[in-house]
Design a protein around this motif. Structure first.
Motif, PDB file in Angstrom:
ATOM      1  N   THR A  17       0.871  -1.174   0.000  1.00 12.91           N
ATOM      2  CA  THR A  17       0.000   0.000   0.000  1.00 12.91           C
ATOM      3  C   THR A  17       0.911   1.228   0.000  1.00 12.91           C
ATOM      4  O   THR A  17       2.120   1.116   0.204  1.00 12.91           O
ATOM      5  CB  THR A  17      -0.886   0.075   1.257  1.00 12.91           C
ATOM      6  OG1 THR A  17      -0.056   0.433   2.358  1.00 12.91           O
ATOM      7  CG2 THR A  17      -1.583  -1.244   1.550  1.00 12.91           C
ATOM      8  N   ASN A  19       1.366   3.271   2.157  1.00  8.99           N
ATOM      9  CA  ASN A  19       2.047   3.455   3.438  1.00  8.99           C
ATOM     10  C   ASN A  19       3.486   2.975   3.410  1.00  8.99           C
ATOM     11  O   ASN A  19       4.314   3.441   4.173  1.00  8.99           O
ATOM     12  CB  ASN A  19       1.326   2.660   4.536  1.00  8.99           C
ATOM     13  CG  ASN A  19       0.127   3.398   5.041  1.00  8.99           C
ATOM     14  OD1 ASN A  19      -0.017   4.576   4.770  1.00  8.99           O
ATOM     15  ND2 ASN A  19      -0.730   2.706   5.763  1.00  8.99           N
ATOM     16  N   ASP A  49       6.197  -4.573   5.169  1.00 10.54           N
ATOM     17  CA  ASP A  49       4.800  -4.524   5.595  1.00 10.54           C
ATOM     18  C   ASP A  49       4.419  -5.752   6.424  1.00 10.54           C
ATOM     19  O   ASP A  49       3.299  -5.864   6.910  1.00 10.54           O
ATOM     20  CB  ASP A  49       3.867  -4.362   4.388  1.00 10.54           C
ATOM     21  CG  ASP A  49       3.959  -5.528   3.403  1.00 10.54           C
ATOM     22  OD1 ASP A  49       4.398  -6.622   3.810  1.00 10.54           O
ATOM     23  OD2 ASP A  49       3.592  -5.330   2.230  1.00 10.54           O
ATOM     24  N   SER A  51       3.862  -8.749   5.446  1.00 12.02           N
ATOM     25  CA  SER A  51       2.905  -9.661   4.805  1.00 12.02           C
ATOM     26  C   SER A  51       3.554 -11.008   4.452  1.00 12.02           C
ATOM     27  O   SER A  51       4.770 -11.135   4.388  1.00 12.02           O
ATOM     28  CB  SER A  51       2.342  -9.017   3.540  1.00 12.02           C
ATOM     29  OG  SER A  51       3.392  -8.870   2.596  1.00 12.02           O
ATOM     30  N   GLU A 182       1.553  -3.350   9.169  1.00  7.42           N
ATOM     31  CA  GLU A 182       0.700  -2.182   8.982  1.00  7.42           C
ATOM     32  C   GLU A 182       0.333  -1.441  10.279  1.00  7.42           C
ATOM     33  O   GLU A 182       0.490  -0.212  10.352  1.00  7.42           O
ATOM     34  CB  GLU A 182      -0.577  -2.626   8.254  1.00  7.42           C
ATOM     35  CG  GLU A 182      -1.481  -1.493   7.813  1.00  7.42           C
ATOM     36  CD  GLU A 182      -1.477  -1.327   6.302  1.00  7.42           C
ATOM     37  OE1 GLU A 182      -1.610  -2.349   5.601  1.00  7.42           O
ATOM     38  OE2 GLU A 182      -1.324  -0.188   5.843  1.00  7.42           O
ATOM     39  N   GLU A 186       0.733   2.615  11.289  1.00  9.45           N
ATOM     40  CA  GLU A 186      -0.395   3.477  11.699  1.00  9.45           C
ATOM     41  C   GLU A 186      -0.090   4.167  13.023  1.00  9.45           C
ATOM     42  O   GLU A 186      -0.326   5.350  13.204  1.00  9.45           O
ATOM     43  CB  GLU A 186      -1.673   2.646  11.839  1.00  9.45           C
ATOM     44  CG  GLU A 186      -2.376   2.449  10.506  1.00  9.45           C
ATOM     45  CD  GLU A 186      -3.361   1.300  10.536  1.00  9.45           C
ATOM     46  OE1 GLU A 186      -3.843   0.927  11.629  1.00  9.45           O
ATOM     47  OE2 GLU A 186      -3.629   0.750   9.446  1.00  9.45           O
TER      48      GLU A 186
END
Ligand code: SAT
Ligand code: MN
Length: 624
Positions: A17, A19, A49, A51, A182, A186
């Motif tokens: 993303t 981000n 990230d 993932s 993620e 944030e």
């Protein structure tokens, strides 16, 4: 989609993303990354990230680089073999860098005494050390940017770090050992503080391509005044997974001092008694003294259940609701010593490492598995390649696995992981155990008279040297609070900080403090206590003491030991010699007290708190 992307050349630049592009990182993180890029000049930058897709690409790169091989016997698990010179922490190259030396380490009583409680470096020398090593060090490599959380993301006791590294092995291991992904970004976006961690494996003329490193110039630097870690030259464990010892203990202990809590080298377990009563305890042992085994204990006593919150590090903070110290495990995985671990000594560790694990410097079996000293014999016909890549012969002095070889596994895979292991406010701690490997003189268990006496017990900890760092032989070393290699600030101030827990929070129910020793030997060198699952018998006594059962203690000069017959030894055969196990030989303890006094006075001198000296004096009087 995953298959298609795997066929293409791995593209670390393709962020999942927006981000995960450098330009969209929160400004303070972006500035740190850009400075690091400027200095190290990597060929590209990848913001992690966390993932699955990303992990597949990192693993693929590690396989291409021949850093790891796939272990076909287990799901998603790999074997890494390091440069044989890069196998343990290097304490002699680890520095705390502060404006004032006495903030970082104690000043020995006289200049001829070498300090043994950490190394200090000036901020100027740090700059020089960085300038000599980092410029262009990542040329031709990918820089991974790893936003990670120590503790559950966003929790009141948790902290965030951002590590940049040129080691995909470190990136893959950090993803197991910490929380990466993620939610961390944030949290950072909302303006959270973070610890800056810069890491490069470095480069040296004679390095092997599969494990680049620079053993001659390895250096691990900490700047507690600005929450920064800078590590160069090693890809191994505590030198490179900067969330662990560097952040959670060294920088962590200095943040804890400022904020009034404790960052400790301790396991955390929950113990449920046959009556259904559950209590949590912490225990500090030096590296490679069985913390992981105790953290995952399978009770030999029926009706008891032990559950694991953490096996290495505890952050303890006063909780105003319970008026107790609460602990979180800041980590998300286990980086456990492999040798000696088997389905008998630690079935829960074995179960934890059956998938999604990285093994480092262990033997490789011909059926795609791993093997190390102490593990169950492999099946007939299976051959073993040792950690140096040579056929394993069993010849003395040529182990299959390096003594400090490790497994790296997600904590969530532990069959007895505690239901509250990710509770953001931590678990309430009823007892703290100190311990070490003491072949002689130190009883199986004793309880301190009070918190202040407990601080002396922690300060006086000693243990046989292990393979976790560069020490040689079986020398009995002082290792106060099992923190000697991990203090982020002056140990004298650390003791004062521990003492201050008594008064700084107002009303508090402090944990009781105990010392345990599973390793006492008889005259023939045989262990007197069976250890492992039978250690629950000692924990059972400790929990009855937490409930203030005064009928089970006998006072000795060093503390309370179990009264004859008060340890539950049911079903234990042969019955251990409890007289020997619990004896407190006066001559031994007089020498022990002298040695502790000499150590404190020589090494810490004027920074030893008066209460600790008073406690020592009282101990000597009780012994005389
Ligand atoms: O410092 S390590 O993380 O390599 C392991 C230890 O010493 O406990
Ligand atoms: Mn440790």
């Amino acid at each position: 989609v995953v298959k298609a992307s795997l066929k293409k050349k791995p593209d670390y630049f393709a962020p999942r993303t927006r981000n995960f592009t450098v330009k969209n990182l929160p400004a303070s993180v972006r500035a740190f990354v850009e400075e690091s890029v400027e200095l190290c000049r990597p060929s590209d930058v990848h913001v992690m990230d966390g993932s699955e897709r990303e992990n597949k690409l990192i693993i693929e790169k590690l396989i291409n680089d021949k850093t790891i091989v796939k272990l076909t016997k287990y799901k998603n698990s790999y074997l890494a073999l390091t440069d044989p010179r890069d196998v343990a922490r290097v304490e002699s190259r680890t520095f705390i860098c502060t404006t004032n030396k006495s903030d970082a380490i104690p000043t020995p009583a006289n200049p001829s005494i070498k300090g043994s409680l950490g190394n200090w470096m000036s901020l100027q020398d740090l700059e020089k050390a960085v300038d000599e090593r980092f410029p262009n060090c990542m040329q031709g490599r990918t820089m991974f940017v790893i936003p990670f959380s120590m503790g559950p993301v966003g929790g009141p006791m948790s902290k965030i770090g951002v590590q940049v590294t040129d080691s995909p092995y470190v990136a893959a291991a950090m993803r197991i050992m910490t929380r990466v992904g993620e939610p961390v970004i944030e949290n950072l976006q909302e303006g959270a503080d973070f610890v800056k961690a810069l890491h490069s494996v470095g480069r040296s003329p004679n390095m092997i391509p599969s494990w680049p490193c620079d053993p001659e110039r390895t250096i691990i630097l900490h700047k507690p005044e600005c929450n920064e870690i800078i590590s160069y030259g090693s890809g191994y464990g505590g030198n490179s997974l900067l969330g662990k010892k560097c952040f959670a203990l060294r920088i962590g202990s200095t943040i804890a001092k400022r904020e009034g809590w404790l960052a400790e080298h301790m396991l955390i377990v929950g113990i449920t008694s046959p009556h259904g009563d559950k209590k949590y305890i912490c225990a500090a042992f030096p590296s490679a003294c069985g913390k992981t085994n105790l953290a995952m204990l399978e009770s030999a006593l029926p009706g008891y259940k032990v559950e694991c919150v953490g096996d290495d590090i505890a952050w303890l903070k006063y909780n105003a609701k319970t008026k107790m110290l609460h602990a979180i495990n800041p980590e998300a995985g286990f980086f456990g010593v492999a040798p000696g671990t088997n389905w008998k000594t630690n079935p829960n560790a074995m179960a934890s490492m059956q998938e999604n694990s990285i093994f480092t410097n262990v033997g490789h079996t011909s059926d795609g598995g791993v093997w190390w000293e102490g593990m169950e014999k492999p099946a007939e016909g299976i051959t073993i390649t040792d950690w140096l890549g040579k056929p394993y012969t069993g010849k003395a002095g040529h182990p299959a696995a390096h003594p400090n070889s490790r497994f790296t596994s997600p904590a969530s895979q532990c069959p007895i992981i505690d239901p509250l292991w990710e509770a953001s406010e931590g678990v309430p701690i009823s007892a703290i155990l100190f311990g070490g490997r003491r072949p002689e003189g130190v009883p199986l268990v004793y309880e301190s008279f009070d918190w202040e006496h407990g601080v002396l017990v922690g300060a006086g900890m000693r243990s046989e040297a292990t393979a976790a760092a560069e020490h040689r032989g079986k020398e009995i070393m002082h290792d106060p609070f099992a923190m000697r290699p991990f203090f982020g600030y002056n140990f004298g101030h650390y003791m004062s900080h521990w003492l201050s827990q008594q008064t700084r929070h107002g009303e508090i129910k402090l944990p009781k403090i105990f010392h345990v020793n599973w390793f006492r030997k008889d005259a023939d060198g045989k262990f007197l206590w069976p250890g492992f699952g039978d250690n629950i018998r000692v924990l059972d006594w400790i929990l009855r003491r937490v409930d203030n059962d005064c009928s089970i203690i006998e006072a000795t000069p060093i503390g309370y030991v179990p009264k004859e017959g008060s340890l539950n030894l049911e079903g234990l055969s042969p019955q251990p010699d409890m007289k020997k196990l619990l004896s407190v030989p006066k001559d031994f303890w007089k020498k022990e007290a002298e040695s502790i006094e000499k150590y404190l006075k020589e090494q810490i001198d004027k920074d030893v708190p008066a209460q600790v000296l008073n406690q020592l004096q009282a101990l000597k009087e009780r012994l005389s």
